[in-house]
Design a protein around this motif. Structure first.
Motif, PDB file in Angstrom:
ATOM      1  N   VAL A 391       0.816  -1.224   0.000  1.00 34.85           N
ATOM      2  CA  VAL A 391       0.000   0.000   0.000  1.00 34.85           C
ATOM      3  C   VAL A 391       0.844   1.266   0.000  1.00 34.85           C
ATOM      4  O   VAL A 391       0.307   2.370  -0.062  1.00 34.85           O
ATOM      5  N   ALA A 392       2.173   1.121   0.077  1.00 34.61           N
ATOM      6  CA  ALA A 392       3.051   2.293   0.138  1.00 34.61           C
ATOM      7  C   ALA A 392       3.185   2.928  -1.251  1.00 34.61           C
ATOM      8  O   ALA A 392       3.079   2.241  -2.270  1.00 34.61           O
ATOM      9  N   PRO A 393       3.418   4.254  -1.312  1.00 38.75           N
ATOM     10  CA  PRO A 393       3.654   4.909  -2.609  1.00 38.75           C
ATOM     11  C   PRO A 393       4.940   4.406  -3.251  1.00 38.75           C
ATOM     12  O   PRO A 393       5.799   3.826  -2.572  1.00 38.75           O
ATOM     13  N   SER A 394       5.083   4.640  -4.548  1.00 39.83           N
ATOM     14  CA  SER A 394       6.235   4.123  -5.298  1.00 39.83           C
ATOM     15  C   SER A 394       7.565   4.702  -4.810  1.00 39.83           C
ATOM     16  O   SER A 394       8.631   4.128  -5.060  1.00 39.83           O
ATOM     17  N   SER A 395       7.508   5.840  -4.110  1.00 38.84           N
ATOM     18  CA  SER A 395       8.745   6.452  -3.615  1.00 38.84           C
ATOM     19  C   SER A 395       9.372   5.654  -2.471  1.00 38.84           C
ATOM     20  O   SER A 395      10.541   5.849  -2.129  1.00 38.84           O
ATOM     21  N   ILE A 396       8.591   4.762  -1.862  1.00 42.01           N
ATOM     22  CA  ILE A 396       9.098   3.929  -0.764  1.00 42.01           C
ATOM     23  C   ILE A 396       9.712   2.663  -1.348  1.00 42.01           C
ATOM     24  O   ILE A 396       9.037   1.856  -1.984  1.00 42.01           O
TER      25      ILE A 396
END
Length: 429
Positions: A391-396
């Motif tokens: 569920v984390a954004p792609s930046s993570i």
């Protein structure tokens, strides 16, 4: 040696990704028939019947249902919004809020995946918005989400109570203080880290909101009191002896529906979806239980348990040698396999040895539960890491999550060691 070979064959198949229940059941059938013939499984239906009639295990689907209903009431979202405003002005305030909300969600839902996903969707974007360090934000969410393993009512404590033959109420009571200590340690770590490195978790600007401090406190209390009241009713009924864990789980399920009505989130579709998800989770747990039952029968009949017991009883250091080896083995296995498999397969092998060495079984169960909680965080296969990455954004990046959980794993291990060395401090001497 057939039983030992069977154990390692099952472990390799699990690591290759075969379904857990069918792996245990299939391996047990093949090796059991090879060693003893089909007659060995003649009593299997009676074992299954005894589990189906076990009133303690009835608490599993009821607590799962309670957690899923609460997950659908926007409970986590309201709690995080209110607590974020309350503690946002403190360095690391959002991280502290996440830990406190994770603790409350753990006590009211007991579902690790639901807690991590909920806070990953709600808390992570807010922390990133206010320039929190990515690793710290991810580690905080993963660690607070796993508190459902040790804080009652915990599914793993119910399973351990059944496997070890310990009253679940005793385990709930014994797990409460270690769970609180863990929460305090998390918060102290955040406070010390942000004091030394303020740039990792800056305070939220307080002039962005028109609410007064009193209004923030009122909104926080409004979000906290209903779920907290449900937790106190459920656990209070167990600790005071008014209700058994199974009866209190039914009370918790009804209380969750009442909270859904209070939050105006109740609908027949929500109730149906919650029931359906509960059936899926319960079916998974009991399918693993059936496979594990067949596996433990085959393991015992082929003499595997006798060999393991003899080796463990003759370890150097006797009691402490066994405890240290058992904890290391569970920690390592937790890297690769789920807590349910460990509880149903590994713990029954260790339990007779623990009893023979005169170990306090409640203390032993809490050590196992704390250890299994750590398994949710340990790379590369910790389930909390997968939940958050999903569920984390792609930046993570995955490495951000791995780096973030390391300090929290160390904290959990230190608390585990403190319970081992100073059980009297936790009332388990």
């Amino acid at each position: 040696m057939i039983g030992i070979i069977m154990f390692f064959v099952a472990l390799v198949l699990l690591l290759l990704g075969f379904p857990v229940a069918f792996t245990f059941g299939g391996v047990a059938l093949i090796f059991g028939v090879f060693a003893e013939g089909f007659d060995m499984f003649a009593f299997m239906p009676f074992r299954i019947q005894s589990y189906m009639e076990n009133t303690v295990m009835m608490a599993v689907p009821l607590f799962v249902f309670m957690g899923i209903v609460l997950q659908k009431t926007r409970l986590a979202e309201q709690l995080l919004e209110a607590m974020g405003k309350l503690f946002g002005g403190v360095r690391g305030g959002l991280a502290i809020s996440t830990i406190l909300v994770g603790a409350l969600l753990a006590a009211s839902t007991g579902v690790v995946g639901a807690s991590v996903v909920a806070m990953g969707l709600i808390s992570l974007p807010v922390m990133l918005k206010y320039n929190y360090n990515k690793s710290l934000a991810c580690g905080t969410i993963c660690a607070s989400g796993t508190l459902g393993q040790i804080i009652p009512p915990s599914i793993i404590l119910i399973i351990l109570g059944d496997v070890l033959g310990i009253p679940v109420g005793d385990l709930f009571h014994a797990a409460l203080f270690p769970g609180m200590i863990l929460i305090v340690c998390y918060i102290v770590y955040i406070l010390i880290l942000t004091f030394l490195k303020p740039e990792l978790a800056p305070a939220m600007p307080q002039d962005l909101d028109n609410e007064t401090r009193a209004q923030q406190i009122r909104s926080a209390l409004k979000a906290i009191i209903p779920p907290l009241a449900l937790v106190l009713i459920v656990l209070g009924s167990i600790f005071t002896g008014i209700a058994t864990p199974t009866e209190s789980s039914a009370l918790g399920g009804m209380g969750a529906i009442v909270l859904a009505l209070i939050y105006r989130q109740f609908s027949w579709k929500m109730l149906y979806d919650s029931g359906l998800e509960t059936v899926k989770v319960t079916a998974m747990v009991f399918a693993i239980l059936m496979g594990a039952t067949a596996f433990s029968m085959a393991f015992s009949y082929t003499g595997g348990d006798a060999i393991v017991e003899e080796v463990l009883l003759n370890l150097p250091g006797e009691k402490w040698g066994f405890i240290i080896l058992a904890m290391i083995a569970i920690l390592i296995l937790g890297f690769f396999i789920d807590f349910v498999e460990i509880a149903f397969i590994i713990v029954p092998i260790l339990a007779p040895v623990a009893e023979a060495l005169g170990i306090n079984m409640v203390w032993f169960a809490i050590l196992i539960a704390m250890n299994l909680q750590t398994s949710f965080l340990t790379p590369p296969f910790g389930f909390s890491l997968f939940y958050l990455k999903g569920v984390a954004p792609s930046s993570i990046r995955t490495m951000d999550i791995y780096k973030g959980v390391m300090p929290f794993i160390l904290i959990q291990i230190l608390v585990l060691v403190s319970i081992m060395v100073f059980p009297e401090l936790y009332g388990m001497d």
